[in-house]
Design an enzyme around this catalytic site. Sequence first.
Site, PDB file in Angstrom:
ATOM      1  N   GLU A  91      12.723 -32.470   1.111  1.00  0.00           N
ATOM      2  CA  GLU A  91      13.611 -33.148   0.148  1.00  0.00           C
ATOM      3  C   GLU A  91      14.325 -34.254   0.898  1.00  0.00           C
ATOM      4  OE1 GLU A  91      15.761 -31.078  -2.938  1.00  0.00           O
ATOM      5  OE2 GLU A  91      15.135 -29.147  -2.108  1.00  0.00           O
TER       6      GLU A  91
ATOM      7  N   GLU B 249       0.824  -1.204   0.000  1.00  0.00           N
ATOM      8  CA  GLU B 249       0.000   0.000   0.000  1.00  0.00           C
ATOM      9  C   GLU B 249       0.862   1.260   0.000  1.00  0.00           C
ATOM     10  OE1 GLU B 249      -2.202  -3.067   2.639  1.00  0.00           O
ATOM     11  OE2 GLU B 249      -0.150  -2.612   1.982  1.00  0.00           O
TER      12      GLU B 249
END
Length: 365
Positions: free
Chosen positions: A295, A46
């Site tokens: 992983e 913003e």
Amino acid sequence: MTRALRLAKNGRYTTDPNPCVGCVLVRDGRIVGEGWHRRAGEPHAERNALAQAGTAACGATAYVTLEPCCHHGRTPPCIEALIAAGVVRVVCAMVDPNPLVAGQGLAMLQQAGIETETGVLEVEARELNPGFIKRMEQGRPYVHCKLAASLDGRTAMANGESQWISSEAARRDVQRLRAASSAILTGIGTVLSDDPSLNVRLTADDLPGMKPRDPIRQPLRVVVDSHWRLPLNARMLGLSGMTLVVGVDDAPARMDALEAAGAQVYRCPQQAGRVDLEALMIELAHRGINTILLETGATLAGAMLTAGLVDEIILYLAPHLMGDAAQGLFHLPMVTTMAERMPMKIIDVRQVGSDLRIRLHSVQT
């Protein structure tokens, strides 16, 4: 709002642990300012849009992908800036799930006489920040389980040889997954057999939304190592970024040695003598971890899946066969009948190099 969502995606490699947010200011049917949150600690979307708009923000409508913040953090509240700029209407894709905001920002805007609306493209907005939303709503990170396998579902030969199953293009795609993750989680078995780096090896030029000289954020590397077996000369300990070793044994000397080698250590609650994976997820969320890229080998992957801690599977399927003696994707000894299958829903399939990338969600039964 579509434009704001597109802008928000520019921050997916830099904003962590903050969410990706975009903002577009419109006045008299014309865009007068736009911006996105670039990096944690820097101005929010913003304020970047207001800075671009200048005085043209007075009388404008702000389209924001997430409810503007109303609390003081590393940056001042965006609510104050929107009110001061004279914005007359704020349209939010979704309410901020952060308990420090959670509708309070919209209430403050309304009290200032600013019209508000929510729920515009909310589904798309939630897809932008699954990790941030899950951490705020459930106190857990969002877990992607990344796997590479042959057509017959094999991840390594019987002797452990696994380089390389997938194509170079697929491996670069995994690098982008790493860059967008808060943490990479693996098990000690993977470390002992492969000595992986588990780091991001791309430059800013390889990642959309980043400036050429932007530093690459290295995700936290987390090793599940119940008995503190991580070698003190493990490759990852010599790399930039931090490695967190998680164990359960009461072994002060070994824990001190790992810290001296450059690791952080965390003694986790245990379950049957092993790391309590759910407790670990809660701890990582407390540390601000939004998304985890898992992983690892079949044992930890199977344990995470069985515990209901995997939100999404990302499977790279390579066009070759490795034989039935090779290692499989998941260790799931409890699945012995068709009725015990774990159903999945395919949400995306695309070709990456010579491989197929398949994204799947768990289906709750």
